[in-house]
Design a protein around this motif. Structure first.
Motif, PDB file in Angstrom:
ATOM      1  N   ALA A  48       0.884  -1.166   0.000  1.00 44.19           N
ATOM      2  CA  ALA A  48       0.000   0.000   0.000  1.00 44.19           C
ATOM      3  C   ALA A  48       0.916   1.208   0.000  1.00 44.19           C
ATOM      4  O   ALA A  48       1.665   1.419   0.955  1.00 44.19           O
ATOM      5  N   GLU A  49       0.889   1.973  -1.079  1.00 43.72           N
ATOM      6  CA  GLU A  49       1.941   2.981  -1.279  1.00 43.72           C
ATOM      7  C   GLU A  49       1.389   4.343  -1.681  1.00 43.72           C
ATOM      8  O   GLU A  49       0.413   4.441  -2.422  1.00 43.72           O
ATOM      9  N   TRP A  50       2.068   5.394  -1.220  1.00 44.94           N
ATOM     10  CA  TRP A  50       1.844   6.730  -1.780  1.00 44.94           C
ATOM     11  C   TRP A  50       2.709   6.856  -3.007  1.00 44.94           C
ATOM     12  O   TRP A  50       3.901   6.545  -2.954  1.00 44.94           O
ATOM     13  N   SER A  51       2.137   7.304  -4.096  1.00 44.73           N
ATOM     14  CA  SER A  51       2.936   7.689  -5.254  1.00 44.73           C
ATOM     15  C   SER A  51       3.156   9.197  -5.172  1.00 44.73           C
ATOM     16  O   SER A  51       2.563   9.865  -4.337  1.00 44.73           O
ATOM     17  N   VAL A  52       3.978   9.732  -6.068  1.00 45.21           N
ATOM     18  CA  VAL A  52       4.184  11.184  -6.016  1.00 45.21           C
ATOM     19  C   VAL A  52       2.983  11.929  -6.594  1.00 45.21           C
ATOM     20  O   VAL A  52       2.783  13.100  -6.304  1.00 45.21           O
ATOM     21  N   ASN A  53       2.190  11.267  -7.423  1.00 49.41           N
ATOM     22  CA  ASN A  53       0.939  11.885  -7.859  1.00 49.41           C
ATOM     23  C   ASN A  53      -0.036  10.803  -8.326  1.00 49.41           C
ATOM     24  O   ASN A  53       0.304   9.613  -8.355  1.00 49.41           O
TER      25      ASN A  53
END
Lengths: 511, 186
Positions: A48-53
């Motif tokens: 489960a990840e945050w991407s840069v956008n």
């Protein structure tokens, strides 16, 4: 039967994704969608990840889908604009493992720059779209969306709203399905969007539409009432419609494209048909094809802007007028005491810029008194592009203000453009080492992942230099006079200058 | 109970409205009711006006309380009680913290006076309490929210042990005794 627990719409969507057996979750923070990924980062054992956008987040999810596995990508409504490019063409290329794009709209713009309606985006992309009305339905429809996605081999959109995402109601947790087996296959005639393929793929997508309407109609339900007035209600609109009693028939729409036969059948024989939908008059347009007695936004009876809420029909159904809102002193949100942005704005104002282009984040609050430091705010990353444009017409001392996370999201391409075209601008990257506005999520500059683990770390000043900016200053904004002098000096110099006032968000520090 | 019980919680960011709303909603669910609890956040830490709608009953439809249908308004700040007065039904109950937090947009002199008597004149039953002073006596200024919950509890059909159970699982162990005291259980 498992015990019911309280879950917000966002938590229910996240839980639904887990129960559907996802292998990946990606997102970029944005109110009101942020907590979907946050819940998954805490509770889902897989990635489960945050991407840069949002664009990158969706592209990663598309990649996961190609491996035959299920992926969810969540974002706020304006995030879908950023992710529009992969969205539009992934509709042609289709999905293998279930691919769900959750988009949380914000009617009333409680924490957004516009009120756009994602159902129109789904229609534009020719993708099916679910619109649940409460948390329990949100979980069910999230699971159904993955099944639909694999059955029809298309990405699926799920539309949430601020009031769904942030309302807790009882949800019964279910079993977690095992993930799909890894099954990456080459399929060039389908996975490569080149002219020789796209018209054929477009036809395939068009051919799915009728079948989608038929299949999805089981998610739309009718409750019969005795009155000759009826209400067609979309998603949460159905919860509002039911406030007016059982005597009115309600057609509850939870799926798009809408099966028009269901609307035709519902409106026949009714003296008056009301359409309650947050956003644009998507269903009302359809209903007007089948009845002349349709009332809603197009008829001028309901507001075309802002949030409808539960009181929208009260003047017509209860003869109840909305009470005039009392003129009281407003209590707008302000930059926190001790926030470094306060010092930065104080210094910037003292330096006397000609025009300051702002961006999206906590620091947007600098537009208001006592700072009144920003002259424009458009969308994520736009501060730099707008500054280039203004300066290109010979205006001196133009300053762009952007936050560290927003810069990474979509400011960096603007900076490269500025260097390439030799713009004369000063870019201030307000670095609080956090995506603070949405609840202090980490960023690539802090090097912490969504799960709180150590990730790769990117240097902000290193990135600026790599973009070709030769003048990069990092300064503690508490040194306000020094910062003012620096801004004055840089504004008078030609070329692209980056100043990074760096002070960690006080809430991140406390963690 | 045919119609749901409707509660509005209002205050200023940082006063613990979201936690208080969660506690009420969970106590309602524990007591066997359907429940919807809406919170408007995103600005919660930035000193803005904060509002939460809590509804429970046999069945709850709208997550938002229609205007003029709230049974109880619990307000942690005077001006915020006035701001959301329109949600109250005629004769509704106001549980009000007599705390004034001057908004950044005005001077202290411009803060509306006599809020309590104005609300009483409108026909509402106002129960005023200086929760800040009570909170100080209990040990922390941060538990005004729980002190008001203790007052609210007298109007709600939940058992004391249900409240206690929910509070126990909502606050950190080291603050538990203080919270139970503030609520009125200890």
């Amino acid at each position: 039967m498992a015990k019911k627990v309280l879950m917000t719409g966002n938590e229910a969507i996240a839980r639904g994704a887990m129960e559907a057996g996802i292998s990946y979750a990606g997102s970029y923070p944005g109110t009101p969608a942020t907590e979907i990924l946050q819940y998954l980062a805490q509770n889902f054992k897989g990635k489960a990840e945050w991407s840069v956008n949002e664009k990158v987040a969706l592209e990663v999810a598309v990649g996961v889908s190609y491996t035959g596995r299920r992926a969810i990508c969540s974002m706020k409504h304006v995030g879908l604009n950023v992710a529009a490019d992969p969205l539009m063409t992934s509709a042609y290329l289709g999905a293998r493992g279930g691919l769900l794009v959750v988009v949380a709209d914000d009617p009333g713009a409680y924490s957004s720059q516009n009120e756009q309606d994602s159902r129109i985006f789904a229609r534009f992309a020719k993708l099916p779209c679910f619109e649940p009305s409460d948390a329990a339905e949100a979980k069910e429809m999230t699971i159904a969306a993955f099944v639909l996605s694999e059955k029809f081999e298309v990405p699926v959109v799920l539309r949430s709203l601020t009031r769904l995402s942030h309302t807790a109601s009882p949800v019964e947790p279910g079993e977690i399905r095992p993930e799909n087996k890894l099954d990456l296959k080459k399929d060039p005639s389908r996975l490569i969007a080149v002219p020789s393929n796209v018209v054929r793929l477009h036809k395939l997508l068009n051919e799915k539409q009728e079948k989608l309407r038929e299949y999805g109609n089981k998610f739309n339900t009718v409750t019969k009432g005795k009155s000759n007035k009826g209400i067609i209600a979309a998603g949460i609109g159905a919860a509002y419609a039911k406030e007016y009693g059982d005597e009115y028939s309600v057609l509850k729409i939870n799926f798009y494209p809408v099966e028009e036969k269901a609307i035709e059948k519902f409106v026949s024989g009714l003296e008056e048909v009301w359409v309650v939908e947050e956003g644009e008059p998507v269903i009302e347009e359809l209903a007007r094809k089948y009845s002349k007695k349709v009332r809603g936004k197009l008829s001028g009876d309901l507001n075309k802007e802002g949030e409808l809420g539960p009181d929208c029909l009260a003047p017509y159904f209860k003869g109840k007028k909305s009470k005039a809102v009392k003129e009281l002193p407003k209590r707008p949100p302000v930059l926190c005491p001790g926030c470094g942005h306060r010092d930065s704005y104080k210094a910037l104002n003292a330096a006397g810029p000609s025009f300051v282009t702002g961006d999206i984040g906590c620091y947007t609050l600098g537009f208001a008194a006592p700072f009144s430091a920003l002259d424009t705010c458009l969308c994520m990353g736009a501060s730099i592009g707008k500054a280039i444009g203004i300066a290109s017409q010979g205006v001196k001392k133009v300053v762009a203000v952007i936050g560290d996370s927003t810069f990474m999201h979509s400011g960096v391409t603007g900076l490269i453009t500025a260097v390439y075209n030799k713009a004369d601008i000063t870019v201030m990257i307000f670095d609080n080492s956090s995506t603070a506005m949405t609840g202090h999520q980490p960023t690539p500059f802090t090097g912490e992942t969504a799960k709180g683990e150590e990730g790769g770390k990117v240097s902000l000043e290193g990135l600026c230099r790599a973009c070709g900016v030769n003048s990069v200053d990092v300064i503690d904004p508490v040194k306000s006079e020094e910062l003012t002098a620096l801004i004055k000096k840089r504004m008078d110099e030609p070329g692209v200058k980056v100043i990074i006032p760096r002070k960690e968000c006080i809430f991140v520090k406390k963690k | 109970m045919e119609k749901p019980i409707n509660i509005i919680l209002a205050g200023v960011g940082g006063q613990g409205i979201i936690l208080a709303g969660n506690i009420i909603a969970r106590a309602a669910l524990e007591s066997g009711f359907d429940v919807k609890a809406n919170e408007l956040h995103g600005m919660a830490q930035r000193g803005g006006s904060v509002l939460s709608h809590i509804r429970f009953g046999k069945i709850v439809h709208s997550p938002l309380i229609p205007e003029g249908e709230a049974d109880i308004l619990v307000s942690l700040e005077e001006l915020e009680s006035l701001r959301y007065e329109r949600f109250l039904k005629p004769g509704g109950i106001v549980i009000m913290n007599t705390r004034k937090i001057v908004p950044s947009s005005i001077s202290a002199e411009a803060y509306p006076s006599d809020i309590m008597s104005s609300m009483e004149k409108s026909g509402f039953k106002v129960e005023a309490v200086d929760a800040l002073a009570a909170a100080r006596n209990t040990g922390s200024v941060k538990i005004e929210n729980i002190i008001l919950l203790g007052l609210l509890a007298k109007h709600l059909p939940f058992k004391q042990e249900t409240w206690e159970k929910v509070i126990r699982s909502s606050v950190p162990e080291k603050y538990l005794e203080m919270n139970l005291k503030a609520f009125g259980i200890l």
